[in-house]
Write a protein that holds these residues in place. Structure first.
Motif, mmCIF file in Angstrom:
data_model
loop_
_atom_site.group_PDB
_atom_site.id
_atom_site.type_symbol
_atom_site.label_atom_id
_atom_site.label_comp_id
_atom_site.label_asym_id
_atom_site.label_seq_id
_atom_site.Cartn_x
_atom_site.Cartn_y
_atom_site.Cartn_z
ATOM 1 N N LYS A 14 -11.621 19.482 40.140
ATOM 2 C CA LYS A 14 -10.230 19.293 39.711
ATOM 3 C C LYS A 14 -9.373 18.890 40.902
ATOM 4 C CE LYS A 14 -10.506 22.221 35.785
ATOM 5 N NZ LYS A 14 -9.685 22.731 34.757
ATOM 6 N N ASP A 15 -8.235 18.235 40.612
ATOM 7 C CA ASP A 15 -7.248 17.890 41.624
ATOM 8 C C ASP A 15 -6.369 19.115 41.873
ATOM 9 O OD1 ASP A 15 -8.020 15.190 41.923
ATOM 10 O OD2 ASP A 15 -6.924 14.678 40.096
ATOM 11 N N ILE A 16 -6.297 19.524 43.150
ATOM 12 C CA ILE A 16 -5.568 20.738 43.517
ATOM 13 C C ILE A 16 -4.614 20.426 44.666
ATOM 14 C CG2 ILE A 16 -5.812 23.095 44.429
ATOM 15 C CD1 ILE A 16 -6.929 22.728 41.563
ATOM 16 N N SER A 17 -3.397 20.965 44.584
ATOM 17 C CA SER A 17 -2.425 20.810 45.663
ATOM 18 C C SER A 17 -2.738 21.777 46.808
ATOM 19 C CB SER A 17 -1.010 21.087 45.149
ATOM 20 O OG SER A 17 -0.110 21.109 46.239
ATOM 21 N N THR A 29 -8.293 26.774 34.185
ATOM 22 C CA THR A 29 -7.933 27.332 35.496
ATOM 23 C C THR A 29 -6.461 27.405 35.671
ATOM 24 O OG1 THR A 29 -8.064 25.179 36.562
ATOM 25 C CG2 THR A 29 -9.999 26.619 36.666
ATOM 26 N N GLY A 64 -3.226 25.117 39.642
ATOM 27 C CA GLY A 64 -3.258 23.840 40.348
ATOM 28 C C GLY A 64 -2.857 23.873 41.805
#
Length: 84
Positions: free
Chosen positions: A31-34, A84, A52
């Motif tokens: 997944k794209d996570i900051s 998530t 996220g």
């Protein structure tokens, strides 16, 4: 249930210094996570993620311990389903 879960940083996109983003693997689900709250995070680090955002870095041993607890609680299926 909404949990903070560990994931492994696979790559980091630093093209925007204010919005540092990464690809994080959660047991194979990517997944794209900051990384806005974890400027110290690097590729191959483990981070705790909630909604996220990576909240802090952790070591691999702690990440594996959390995965074991989540497995025992049956929460890994929820993660695999995209909660998530």
């Amino acid at each position: 249930m909404c949990l903070a879960v560990p994931g492994k940083v696979l790559s980091i996109d630093e093209s925007d210094p204010l919005m540092r983003m990464s690809k994080v693997s959660f047991g194979g689900i990517v997944k794209d996570i900051s990384l806005a709250y974890t400027p110290e995070a690097k590729v191959e680090d483990y981070v705790i993620v909630h909604v996220g955002f990576a909240l802090r870095t952790i070591d691999e041993e702690e990440a594996n311990s959390v995965f074991e607890y989540l497995e025992q609680m049956g929460e890994l299926e929820e993660i695999r389903d995209g909660e998530t």
